[in-house]
Design a protein around this motif. Sequence first.
Motif, PDB file in Angstrom:
ATOM      1  N   ILE A  94      44.414  38.109  51.016  1.00 43.24           N
ATOM      2  CA  ILE A  94      43.026  37.668  51.195  1.00 43.24           C
ATOM      3  C   ILE A  94      42.031  38.748  50.788  1.00 43.24           C
ATOM      4  O   ILE A  94      42.188  39.914  51.133  1.00 43.24           O
ATOM      5  N   ARG A  95      41.012  38.324  50.023  1.00 45.99           N
ATOM      6  CA  ARG A  95      39.878  39.207  49.758  1.00 45.99           C
ATOM      7  C   ARG A  95      38.641  38.571  50.380  1.00 45.99           C
ATOM      8  O   ARG A  95      38.588  37.373  50.588  1.00 45.99           O
ATOM      9  N   TYR A  96      37.650  39.385  50.647  1.00 43.39           N
ATOM     10  CA  TYR A  96      36.466  38.887  51.354  1.00 43.39           C
ATOM     11  C   TYR A  96      35.204  39.120  50.536  1.00 43.39           C
ATOM     12  O   TYR A  96      35.081  40.132  49.854  1.00 43.39           O
ATOM     13  N   VAL A  97      34.303  38.158  50.607  1.00 49.77           N
ATOM     14  CA  VAL A  97      32.947  38.377  50.111  1.00 49.77           C
ATOM     15  C   VAL A  97      32.006  37.902  51.208  1.00 49.77           C
ATOM     16  O   VAL A  97      32.394  37.111  52.071  1.00 49.77           O
ATOM     17  N   THR A  98      30.772  38.399  51.150  1.00 47.06           N
ATOM     18  CA  THR A  98      29.791  37.947  52.126  1.00 47.06           C
ATOM     19  C   THR A  98      29.209  36.622  51.654  1.00 47.06           C
ATOM     20  O   THR A  98      28.785  36.499  50.501  1.00 47.06           O
ATOM     21  N   GLY A  99      29.232  35.645  52.541  1.00 50.99           N
ATOM     22  CA  GLY A  99      28.752  34.320  52.192  1.00 50.99           C
ATOM     23  C   GLY A  99      27.239  34.297  52.007  1.00 50.99           C
ATOM     24  O   GLY A  99      26.532  35.218  52.428  1.00 50.99           O
ATOM     25  N   ALA A 100      26.759  33.233  51.360  1.00 43.95           N
ATOM     26  CA  ALA A 100      25.328  33.090  51.122  1.00 43.95           C
ATOM     27  C   ALA A 100      24.761  32.010  52.041  1.00 43.95           C
ATOM     28  O   ALA A 100      25.465  31.471  52.883  1.00 43.95           O
ATOM     29  N   LYS A 101      23.475  31.684  51.823  1.00 46.33           N
ATOM     30  CA  LYS A 101      22.822  30.689  52.687  1.00 46.33           C
ATOM     31  C   LYS A 101      23.385  29.294  52.473  1.00 46.33           C
ATOM     32  O   LYS A 101      23.495  28.504  53.399  1.00 46.33           O
ATOM     33  N   THR A 102      23.723  28.985  51.209  1.00 45.53           N
ATOM     34  CA  THR A 102      24.255  27.652  50.933  1.00 45.53           C
ATOM     35  C   THR A 102      25.741  27.753  50.600  1.00 45.53           C
ATOM     36  O   THR A 102      26.236  28.826  50.233  1.00 45.53           O
ATOM     37  N   ARG A 103      26.391  26.622  50.705  1.00 44.83           N
ATOM     38  CA  ARG A 103      27.808  26.574  50.361  1.00 44.83           C
ATOM     39  C   ARG A 103      28.020  26.991  48.911  1.00 44.83           C
ATOM     40  O   ARG A 103      28.883  27.813  48.607  1.00 44.83           O
ATOM     41  N   ALA A 104      27.173  26.430  47.997  1.00 45.06           N
ATOM     42  CA  ALA A 104      27.334  26.746  46.577  1.00 45.06           C
ATOM     43  C   ALA A 104      27.087  28.230  46.317  1.00 45.06           C
ATOM     44  O   ALA A 104      27.715  28.830  45.443  1.00 45.06           O
ATOM     45  N   GLY A 105      26.186  28.822  47.100  1.00 42.64           N
ATOM     46  CA  GLY A 105      25.934  30.258  46.971  1.00 42.64           C
ATOM     47  C   GLY A 105      27.151  31.070  47.392  1.00 42.64           C
ATOM     48  O   GLY A 105      27.531  32.039  46.730  1.00 42.64           O
ATOM     49  N   SER A 106      27.782  30.643  48.473  1.00 44.72           N
ATOM     50  CA  SER A 106      28.990  31.335  48.943  1.00 44.72           C
ATOM     51  C   SER A 106      30.120  31.220  47.925  1.00 44.72           C
ATOM     52  O   SER A 106      30.827  32.184  47.636  1.00 44.72           O
ATOM     53  N   VAL A 107      30.264  30.006  47.365  1.00 45.96           N
ATOM     54  CA  VAL A 107      31.334  29.800  46.376  1.00 45.96           C
ATOM     55  C   VAL A 107      31.072  30.669  45.149  1.00 45.96           C
ATOM     56  O   VAL A 107      31.995  31.275  44.593  1.00 45.96           O
ATOM     57  N   LEU A 108      29.804  30.802  44.754  1.00 41.21           N
ATOM     58  CA  LEU A 108      29.476  31.637  43.595  1.00 41.21           C
ATOM     59  C   LEU A 108      29.842  33.103  43.851  1.00 41.21           C
ATOM     60  O   LEU A 108      30.448  33.756  42.998  1.00 41.21           O
ATOM     61  N   SER A 109      29.497  33.604  45.045  1.00 40.32           N
ATOM     62  CA  SER A 109      29.862  34.994  45.376  1.00 40.32           C
ATOM     63  C   SER A 109      31.375  35.177  45.293  1.00 40.32           C
ATOM     64  O   SER A 109      31.864  36.180  44.768  1.00 40.32           O
ATOM     65  N   ALA A 110      32.101  34.202  45.820  1.00 42.42           N
ATOM     66  CA  ALA A 110      33.567  34.295  45.808  1.00 42.42           C
ATOM     67  C   ALA A 110      34.106  34.178  44.382  1.00 42.42           C
ATOM     68  O   ALA A 110      35.037  34.885  43.998  1.00 42.42           O
ATOM     69  N   LEU A 111      33.496  33.286  43.611  1.00 38.45           N
ATOM     70  CA  LEU A 111      33.927  33.060  42.221  1.00 38.45           C
ATOM     71  C   LEU A 111      33.874  34.370  41.431  1.00 38.45           C
ATOM     72  O   LEU A 111      34.759  34.664  40.629  1.00 38.45           O
ATOM     73  N   ARG A 112      32.841  35.156  41.691  1.00 37.43           N
ATOM     74  CA  ARG A 112      32.683  36.438  40.990  1.00 37.43           C
ATOM     75  C   ARG A 112      33.796  37.419  41.340  1.00 37.43           C
ATOM     76  O   ARG A 112      34.047  38.359  40.594  1.00 37.43           O
ATOM     77  N   ARG A 113      34.421  37.198  42.506  1.00 40.30           N
ATOM     78  CA  ARG A 113      35.501  38.105  42.910  1.00 40.30           C
ATOM     79  C   ARG A 113      36.877  37.616  42.460  1.00 40.30           C
ATOM     80  O   ARG A 113      37.867  38.326  42.628  1.00 40.30           O
ATOM     81  N   THR A 114      36.954  36.407  41.906  1.00 44.38           N
ATOM     82  CA  THR A 114      38.269  35.899  41.510  1.00 44.38           C
ATOM     83  C   THR A 114      38.733  36.570  40.228  1.00 44.38           C
ATOM     84  O   THR A 114      37.913  37.024  39.425  1.00 44.38           O
ATOM     85  N   SER A 115      40.018  36.617  40.061  1.00 44.12           N
ATOM     86  CA  SER A 115      40.583  37.272  38.881  1.00 44.12           C
ATOM     87  C   SER A 115      40.322  36.441  37.628  1.00 44.12           C
ATOM     88  O   SER A 115      40.584  35.240  37.618  1.00 44.12           O
ATOM     89  N   PRO A 116      39.812  37.045  36.541  1.00 42.98           N
ATOM     90  CA  PRO A 116      39.576  36.313  35.296  1.00 42.98           C
ATOM     91  C   PRO A 116      40.869  35.744  34.715  1.00 42.98           C
ATOM     92  O   PRO A 116      40.818  34.849  33.863  1.00 42.98           O
ATOM     93  N   SER A 117      42.012  36.232  35.197  1.00 50.80           N
ATOM     94  CA  SER A 117      43.271  35.711  34.648  1.00 50.80           C
ATOM     95  C   SER A 117      43.651  34.369  35.288  1.00 50.80           C
ATOM     96  O   SER A 117      44.604  33.725  34.851  1.00 50.80           O
ATOM     97  N   SER A 118      42.922  33.934  36.310  1.00 41.91           N
ATOM     98  CA  SER A 118      43.189  32.607  36.881  1.00 41.91           C
ATOM     99  C   SER A 118      42.529  31.543  36.010  1.00 41.91           C
ATOM    100  O   SER A 118      41.346  31.635  35.717  1.00 41.91           O
ATOM    101  N   GLU A 119      43.305  30.518  35.647  1.00 43.19           N
ATOM    102  CA  GLU A 119      42.698  29.431  34.865  1.00 43.19           C
ATOM    103  C   GLU A 119      41.887  28.516  35.755  1.00 43.19           C
ATOM    104  O   GLU A 119      40.946  27.880  35.318  1.00 43.19           O
ATOM    105  N   TRP A 120      42.329  28.408  36.993  1.00 46.17           N
ATOM    106  CA  TRP A 120      41.745  27.431  37.905  1.00 46.17           C
ATOM    107  C   TRP A 120      41.186  28.092  39.155  1.00 46.17           C
ATOM    108  O   TRP A 120      41.694  29.121  39.591  1.00 46.17           O
ATOM    109  N   VAL A 121      40.165  27.431  39.695  1.00 46.89           N
ATOM    110  CA  VAL A 121      39.665  27.819  41.003  1.00 46.89           C
ATOM    111  C   VAL A 121      39.812  26.594  41.895  1.00 46.89           C
ATOM    112  O   VAL A 121      39.458  25.482  41.495  1.00 46.89           O
TER     113      VAL A 121
END
Length: 420
Positions: A94-121
């Motif tokens: 597990i890796r952690y990011v700080t969530g945002a005010k909206t769900r989509a904001g939180s997903v975006l923060s997390a998306l930035r931490r995902t490995s570019p080698s993953s094809e899928w999220v």
Amino acid sequence: MRHKHKGYHVPTISLIIPAAGLGTRFHQSSGAAFSKSRRRDSKLFYDLAGEPVLARTLAAFVEIPEIREVVLAVSPGMRSEIKRVLGRAACQKIRYVTGAKTRAGSVLSALRRTSPSSEWVMVHDGARPLVTTAAIRQLIRGSVGWDGVILARKVIPTIKRVLRSDGRIESTVDRSTLYEAETPQMVRRSVLIKAYKMNPCALQATDEAGLLESIGARVRVISHDGWNPKITTVTDLFLAESMIQNSNPTCTRTGIGFDTHRLVPGRKLWLGGIAIPSPKGSLGHSDGDALLHAIADAMLGVIGRGDIGEWFPDKDPRWKDVKSGVIVEKVLAESKKTGWLPYHVDSNIILETPRLGPYKMKIRRRIARLLQLPIEDVSVKARTREGLGAEGEGLAITCQAVVSMKRIQIAEGDIRKRRS
Ligand code: MG
């Protein structure tokens, strides 16, 4: 494990769990259900049939090898609590990011931490703990050839379209093409990144499919008939709990125990850890406490680990004259290790003399303490055999016990693998 057919392309997936929500509706709905001190806890830490909601949510994904990493979007302060409830081993991926005010904001923060080698999220709500491994697999299988797939359920209720002003019904909506969007939602990482860039209202999106739709990407529903609710109110939590209890008959089990000892002069009579004044006592390698032996055997029956003859062989000098309380404690420790706790004991002592009336309360209290139970949950009954048989003739004592046990969270917060 998935069979690797020739030519089957194994997708690489990063799992994102938005878990930063405040749970406002949950706490508003809690009324007197929980103590005041818990009001500030995230709903994800509340107990759901013996495990925190978040642990149950994550458990469904543990067995999916295509998922390479997990990124949790949490609010500050949740991180240490997550480590506490999940345990260190479960947190390694597990890796952690700080969530945002909206769900989509939180997903975006997390998306930035995902490995570019993953094809899928794959995005899944932290508060959807009833998702099954089978449903996740179905989603992965359905993703071939698409930009995104989401778990969804056909809309069953009759839906009315009304006038905003006075609620007058305009029409009955044709529901044959309506689906309720759930999670997980599995989308191509590159397409999701593009959607966040291109859609100026991206941070207001309520799900990933919506974002992809907004740029014309191809997303489809994977329909399922299971029950995968988002825990929003306390009622949802209680419903989910009874669903788990009902669908999992192994949440409680009952074990049966039986023991007979010969009665001889010159030995003490131990019963339930209490020495009973008596001219005869029970013969045995240990202290001969037939009641505790019956109870320990019943517990071993629940956890399917043989009987006390195998655990404490009378050939083994270590158990010579051992206090049977030690036997019960060892069996209790083993039960906990395998995830089971006693919650009720009923027992019979079959003995001609002495009469046990004056000792029954003491025996109950002692057993309750050994098993860490309230005394009301320990029953001890004493019977004679009206002079018949070995017990009736004073040659033997026999005890019977029935112990009911419930499944508990595995020690050290190890995420229990969900049976799918
Ligand atoms: Mg015995």
